[in-house]
Design a protein around this motif. Structure first.
Motif, short mmCIF file in Angstrom:
data_model
loop_
_atom_site.label_atom_id
_atom_site.label_comp_id
_atom_site.label_asym_id
_atom_site.label_seq_id
_atom_site.Cartn_x
_atom_site.Cartn_y
_atom_site.Cartn_z
N SER A 1 13.26 36.16 33.10
CA SER A 1 14.53 35.84 32.44
C SER A 1 15.08 34.48 32.90
O SER A 1 15.65 33.74 32.10
CB SER A 1 15.57 36.95 32.67
N PHE B 1 13.03 31.93 31.01
CA PHE B 1 13.45 31.90 29.61
C PHE B 1 14.74 31.08 29.48
O PHE B 1 14.87 30.27 28.55
CB PHE B 1 13.65 33.32 29.09
N MET B 2 15.67 31.26 30.41
CA MET B 2 16.92 30.50 30.38
C MET B 2 16.65 29.00 30.47
O MET B 2 17.19 28.21 29.70
CB MET B 2 17.82 30.93 31.54
N CYS C 1 13.88 27.51 29.64
CA CYS C 1 13.19 27.10 28.42
C CYS C 1 14.17 26.86 27.28
O CYS C 1 13.98 25.96 26.46
CB CYS C 1 12.15 28.14 28.01
N GLN C 2 15.23 27.65 27.22
CA GLN C 2 16.25 27.45 26.19
C GLN C 2 16.97 26.12 26.39
O GLN C 2 17.56 25.59 25.45
CB GLN C 2 17.25 28.59 26.20
N GLU C 3 16.90 25.58 27.60
CA GLU C 3 17.53 24.30 27.91
C GLU C 3 16.53 23.15 27.89
O GLU C 3 16.83 22.05 28.33
CB GLU C 3 18.23 24.38 29.26
N GLY C 4 15.29 23.42 27.42
CA GLY C 4 14.32 22.34 27.27
C GLY C 4 13.17 22.31 28.25
O GLY C 4 12.32 21.43 28.18
N VAL D 1 7.82 31.65 23.97
CA VAL D 1 8.81 30.58 24.01
C VAL D 1 8.27 29.41 23.20
O VAL D 1 7.06 29.30 22.98
CB VAL D 1 9.14 30.13 25.45
N GLU D 2 9.18 28.55 22.78
CA GLU D 2 8.78 27.42 21.94
C GLU D 2 7.98 26.38 22.71
O GLU D 2 7.02 25.82 22.20
CB GLU D 2 10.04 26.79 21.35
N ASN D 3 8.38 26.10 23.93
CA ASN D 3 7.77 25.03 24.71
C ASN D 3 6.81 25.58 25.75
O ASN D 3 7.18 25.81 26.89
CB ASN D 3 8.86 24.20 25.39
#
Length: 83
Positions: free
Chosen positions: A23, A26-27, A29-32, A51-53
């Motif tokens: 988690s 993931f956090m 990753c949401q920030e880049g 995840v996208e990246n």
């Protein structure tokens, strides 16, 4: 005054390496942040990162290819043990 790094109060440190929970990763990753999956190809089929990246860069070739990783982005290395 010391500047805080994004990982100062997150995860746990072992042998100078910050270890993150899924988690927490993931956090970031949401920030880049980018997950660099260093598992060998025969191990990737068991579990993929959603995840996208994410970049797949097997450990056996990491020394030759790590320079292609983007500078200035937080990189999260993942293997069969964790993040």
């Amino acid at each position: 005054m010391r500047l805080m790094k994004p990982w100062d109060n997150i995860g746990f440190k072992a042998n100078g390496v910050v270890n993150l929970t899924p988690s927490e990763s993931f956090m970031f990753c949401q920030e880049g942040a980018i997950i660099v999956d260093v598992r060998e190809p025969y191990l990737i089929g068991f579990k993929r990162f959603r995840v996208e990246n994410v970049t797949y860069m097997p450990f056996s070739g990491l020394q030759d290819s790590f320079r292609s990783l983007p500078a200035g982005r937080l990189l999260i290395f993942a293997d069969t043990v964790g993040l």
